[in-house]
Design a protein around this motif. Structure first.
Motif, short mmCIF file in Angstrom:
data_model
loop_
_atom_site.label_atom_id
_atom_site.label_comp_id
_atom_site.label_asym_id
_atom_site.label_seq_id
_atom_site.Cartn_x
_atom_site.Cartn_y
_atom_site.Cartn_z
N THR A 45 0.84 -1.19 0.00
CA THR A 45 0.00 0.00 0.00
C THR A 45 0.87 1.24 0.00
N ALA A 52 0.41 5.69 0.13
CA ALA A 52 -0.53 6.78 0.39
C ALA A 52 0.22 8.10 0.43
N GLU A 53 -0.54 9.17 0.17
CA GLU A 53 0.05 10.51 0.29
C GLU A 53 -0.73 11.31 1.31
N LEU A 75 -5.08 12.71 4.76
CA LEU A 75 -4.92 11.74 3.68
C LEU A 75 -5.40 12.35 2.36
N TRP A 88 -4.60 10.60 -0.94
CA TRP A 88 -4.97 9.42 -1.71
C TRP A 88 -4.27 8.21 -1.13
N ILE A 89 -4.80 7.04 -1.51
CA ILE A 89 -4.19 5.77 -1.09
C ILE A 89 -4.29 4.81 -2.27
N LYS A 90 -3.23 4.04 -2.48
CA LYS A 90 -3.22 3.06 -3.56
C LYS A 90 -3.01 1.68 -2.95
N LYS A 93 -6.20 3.20 -7.06
CA LYS A 93 -5.96 4.42 -6.29
C LYS A 93 -7.29 5.01 -5.84
#
Length: 128
Positions: A83, A85-86, A92, A94-96, A101
Motif C-alpha cells: 500500500t 498513500a500521500e 490523507l 490518496w491511497i493506492k 488508487k
C-alpha cells in the motif's frame, strides 16, 4: 479491499511519535526517526524481527507536534510493497492498494456507506 481496510486501520490508530531516534510503539514494532532537515523527519517502522513495515515522513507543526506528510508506504511480512498513500499536513490525500488508487473523498464515501448499511441492519433487527 482488505488491504485498504488494513492500511486505514493502521493509519487511523496512529503512532505517538516524539522527537527521538528510537521509540517502542508496541512489543512487536520499533519506530526509527531521522531528521532530514529542519522540521522534516523520515520514519521507518520495523517489526520485532527487524522487517520493514512502514516508511514515511513526518513534518513538525508550529506547536511542536508531528503530522504525516508526503508519501507513506506499507509492506507485508516479506517486505513487499502492498500500500502507498500521500498525506498533506496530516490529511490523507490518496491511497493506492491492490492496484487501485482511492482519493480521500472516495474513502470517506465508503465509510459513510458502511455506516448506513450498519444502521439499516440495526433497524431491521429492531423491527423483527
Amino acid at each position: 479491499m482488505k488491504k485498504l481496510i488494513l492500511f486505514l486501520g493502521v493509519i487511523l490508530m496512529g503512532y505517538t511519535v516524539q522527537a527521538q531516534q528510537y521509540q517502542t510503539v508496541s512489543n512487536t514494532e520499533k519506530t526509527h526517526l531521522v531528521e532530514l532537515e529542519d522540521g522534516l523527519y523520515r520514519v521507518i517502522i520495523k517489526c520485532g524481527e527487524g522487517k520493514l513495515r512502514q516508511l514515511g515522513y513526518y513534518k513538525e507543526k508550529i506547536d511542536g507536534g508531528l503530522v504525516r506528510n508526503g508519501i507513506w508506504k506499507m509492506y507485508d511480512d516479506n517486505e513487499k510493497l502492498i500500500t502507498k498513500a500521500e498525506f498533506e499536513d496530516g490529511r490523507l490525500v490518496w491511497i493506492k492498494a491492490g492496484g487501485k488508487k482511492y482519493t480521500a473523498d472516495e474513502i470517506e464515501l465508503h465509510r459513510l456507506r458502511s455506516r448506513v448499511v450498519t444502521l439499516e441492519q440495526q433497524l431491521i433487527s429492531m423491527a423483527n
